[in-house]
Motif scaffolding. Structure first.
Motif, mmCIF file in Angstrom:
data_model
loop_
_atom_site.group_PDB
_atom_site.id
_atom_site.type_symbol
_atom_site.label_atom_id
_atom_site.label_comp_id
_atom_site.label_asym_id
_atom_site.label_seq_id
_atom_site.Cartn_x
_atom_site.Cartn_y
_atom_site.Cartn_z
ATOM 1 N N VAL A 90 -10.763 13.643 -2.877
ATOM 2 C CA VAL A 90 -9.626 14.728 -3.327
ATOM 3 C C VAL A 90 -8.985 15.048 -1.763
ATOM 4 C CG1 VAL A 90 -10.073 17.794 -3.482
ATOM 5 C CG2 VAL A 90 -11.740 16.484 -4.694
ATOM 6 N N TYR A 91 -7.670 15.241 -1.508
ATOM 7 C CA TYR A 91 -6.666 15.809 -0.386
ATOM 8 C C TYR A 91 -7.542 17.219 -0.663
ATOM 9 C CZ TYR A 91 -5.248 10.708 0.003
ATOM 10 O OH TYR A 91 -5.538 9.658 -0.175
ATOM 11 N N HIS A 92 -8.136 17.858 0.797
ATOM 12 C CA HIS A 92 -7.723 19.584 0.530
ATOM 13 C C HIS A 92 -6.505 19.649 1.416
ATOM 14 C CE1 HIS A 92 -11.908 19.419 -1.027
ATOM 15 N NE2 HIS A 92 -11.256 18.354 -0.492
ATOM 16 N N GLY A 93 -5.409 19.971 1.096
ATOM 17 C CA GLY A 93 -4.159 20.449 1.497
ATOM 18 C C GLY A 93 -4.301 22.570 1.946
ATOM 19 N N ALA A 94 -2.934 22.343 2.155
ATOM 20 C CA ALA A 94 -2.258 24.313 2.312
ATOM 21 C C ALA A 94 -2.068 24.482 0.986
ATOM 22 C CB ALA A 94 -1.468 24.294 3.676
ATOM 23 N N GLY A 95 -1.561 23.611 0.409
ATOM 24 C CA GLY A 95 -0.620 24.217 -0.829
ATOM 25 C C GLY A 95 -2.109 23.791 -2.101
ATOM 26 N N GLY A 96 -3.328 23.312 -2.067
ATOM 27 C CA GLY A 96 -4.220 23.090 -2.846
ATOM 28 C C GLY A 96 -4.697 21.844 -2.697
ATOM 29 N N ASP A 97 -5.714 21.227 -3.749
ATOM 30 C CA ASP A 97 -5.929 20.596 -3.660
ATOM 31 C C ASP A 97 -5.255 19.722 -4.639
ATOM 32 O OD1 ASP A 97 -8.336 21.673 -1.671
ATOM 33 O OD2 ASP A 97 -9.310 21.660 -3.878
ATOM 34 N N ASP A 98 -6.003 18.542 -4.916
ATOM 35 C CA ASP A 98 -4.734 16.601 -5.056
ATOM 36 C C ASP A 98 -6.081 16.129 -5.046
ATOM 37 O OD1 ASP A 98 -3.193 15.616 -6.568
ATOM 38 O OD2 ASP A 98 -2.494 14.835 -4.206
ATOM 39 N N GLU A 99 -6.459 15.977 -6.483
ATOM 40 C CA GLU A 99 -7.358 15.202 -6.539
ATOM 41 C C GLU A 99 -7.447 13.126 -7.369
ATOM 42 O OE1 GLU A 99 -11.599 15.298 -9.398
ATOM 43 O OE2 GLU A 99 -10.382 16.670 -9.302
ATOM 44 N N GLY A 100 -7.652 12.561 -6.902
ATOM 45 C CA GLY A 100 -7.779 11.425 -7.673
ATOM 46 C C GLY A 100 -9.000 10.573 -8.017
ATOM 47 N N SER A 101 -8.361 9.477 -8.861
ATOM 48 C CA SER A 101 -9.909 9.263 -9.538
ATOM 49 C C SER A 101 -10.246 7.650 -9.264
ATOM 50 C CB SER A 101 -9.957 9.349 -11.153
ATOM 51 O OG SER A 101 -11.299 9.434 -11.185
ATOM 52 N N PRO A 102 -10.721 7.057 -7.983
ATOM 53 C CA PRO A 102 -10.718 6.007 -7.731
ATOM 54 C C PRO A 102 -11.644 5.009 -8.714
ATOM 55 C CG PRO A 102 -10.396 7.300 -6.102
ATOM 56 C CD PRO A 102 -10.773 7.860 -7.050
ATOM 57 N N LEU A 103 -11.442 3.895 -8.577
ATOM 58 C CA LEU A 103 -12.416 3.053 -9.146
ATOM 59 C C LEU A 103 -12.147 1.659 -8.434
ATOM 60 C CD1 LEU A 103 -14.978 1.643 -11.398
ATOM 61 C CD2 LEU A 103 -12.998 1.539 -13.119
ATOM 62 N N TYR A 104 -13.572 1.828 -7.736
ATOM 63 C CA TYR A 104 -13.703 0.141 -6.875
ATOM 64 C C TYR A 104 -14.647 -1.175 -7.604
ATOM 65 C CZ TYR A 104 -11.762 3.591 -3.199
ATOM 66 O OH TYR A 104 -11.684 4.821 -2.627
ATOM 67 N N VAL A 105 -14.131 -1.890 -7.415
ATOM 68 C CA VAL A 105 -14.950 -3.173 -7.340
ATOM 69 C C VAL A 105 -15.561 -3.621 -5.983
ATOM 70 C CG1 VAL A 105 -15.849 -5.192 -8.946
ATOM 71 C CG2 VAL A 105 -14.165 -3.520 -10.418
ATOM 72 N N MET A 106 -16.587 -3.675 -6.078
ATOM 73 C CA MET A 106 -17.214 -4.319 -4.658
ATOM 74 C C MET A 106 -17.681 -5.496 -5.112
ATOM 75 S SD MET A 106 -19.137 -1.049 -2.248
ATOM 76 C CE MET A 106 -17.349 0.569 -3.037
ATOM 77 N N THR A 107 -18.066 -6.641 -4.075
ATOM 78 C CA THR A 107 -18.554 -7.816 -4.124
ATOM 79 C C THR A 107 -19.802 -7.936 -3.075
ATOM 80 O OG1 THR A 107 -16.669 -9.280 -3.423
ATOM 81 C CG2 THR A 107 -17.376 -8.705 -6.178
ATOM 82 N N ARG A 108 -20.537 -8.226 -2.854
ATOM 83 C CA ARG A 108 -21.214 -8.496 -2.039
ATOM 84 C C ARG A 108 -21.542 -10.174 -1.359
ATOM 85 N NH1 ARG A 108 -27.352 -7.206 -3.046
ATOM 86 N NH2 ARG A 108 -27.480 -9.466 -4.247
ATOM 87 N N GLU A 109 -21.219 -10.084 -0.105
ATOM 88 C CA GLU A 109 -20.800 -11.760 0.304
ATOM 89 C C GLU A 109 -21.776 -12.033 0.938
ATOM 90 O OE1 GLU A 109 -17.311 -12.474 0.167
ATOM 91 O OE2 GLU A 109 -17.899 -10.447 -0.910
ATOM 92 N N ASP A 110 -22.027 -13.468 1.186
ATOM 93 C CA ASP A 110 -23.436 -14.315 1.290
ATOM 94 C C ASP A 110 -24.319 -13.564 3.188
ATOM 95 O OD1 ASP A 110 -22.452 -15.849 -0.100
ATOM 96 O OD2 ASP A 110 -21.445 -17.358 0.922
ATOM 97 N N ASP A 111 -23.111 -12.313 3.217
ATOM 98 C CA ASP A 111 -23.755 -11.691 4.621
ATOM 99 C C ASP A 111 -24.704 -10.992 4.313
ATOM 100 O OD1 ASP A 111 -21.641 -10.891 4.484
ATOM 101 O OD2 ASP A 111 -20.821 -11.394 6.361
#
Length: 127
Positions: A90-111
């Motif tokens: 959510v971007y909270h700004g003077a003109g109101g909120d603007d919402e996004g809905s990300p989907l992330y795929v994360m991978t765990r590295e060898d470290d």
């Protein structure tokens, strides 16, 4: 909550921190070299070089009058080293909120470090 869930949530917290501070290099350090990223406006970026070029051009000069928050709403481990992570942005700004809905795929590295490998952001339209 297990340590992998905590680590994945920390990556999202780091996304929030780097976005708020307009820290392009910090943001880029969260990505897998072969990442695939689709911006909120539908721009497809393939590989860290493309993501870096876009981020370095846009993030430092981003102009907003509020702040952005990121909250993990769901984590699903597809395999022990792959997580699908749903986020409320959510971007909270003077003109109101603007919402996004990300989907992330994360991978765990060898470290043991979790990296953003795929990202798709979608604007949430208020009706």
């Amino acid at each position: 909550m297990n340590t992998d869930t905590i680590a994945v949530e920390q990556v999202v917290a780091d996304v929030q921190r780097t976005q708020r501070s307009k820290d392009a290099e910090g943001f880029l350090s969260l990505f897998h070299p072969d990442a695939l990223w689709t911006t909120r406006n539908g721009k497809v970026l393939v590989g860290l070089d493309a993501i870096a070029g876009f981020t370095r051009a846009v993030l430092p000069d981003a102009d907003w009058d509020g702040e952005v928050t990121y909250a993990v709403t769901h984590v699903q481990f597809l395999r022990p080293d792959v997580a699908a992570v749903k986020v409320r942005q959510v971007y909270h700004g003077a003109g109101g909120d603007d919402e996004g809905s990300p989907l992330y795929v994360m991978t765990r590295e060898d470290d043991g470090r979790w990296l953003l490998t795929v990202g798709q952001n979608t604007a949430v339209h208020q009706e």
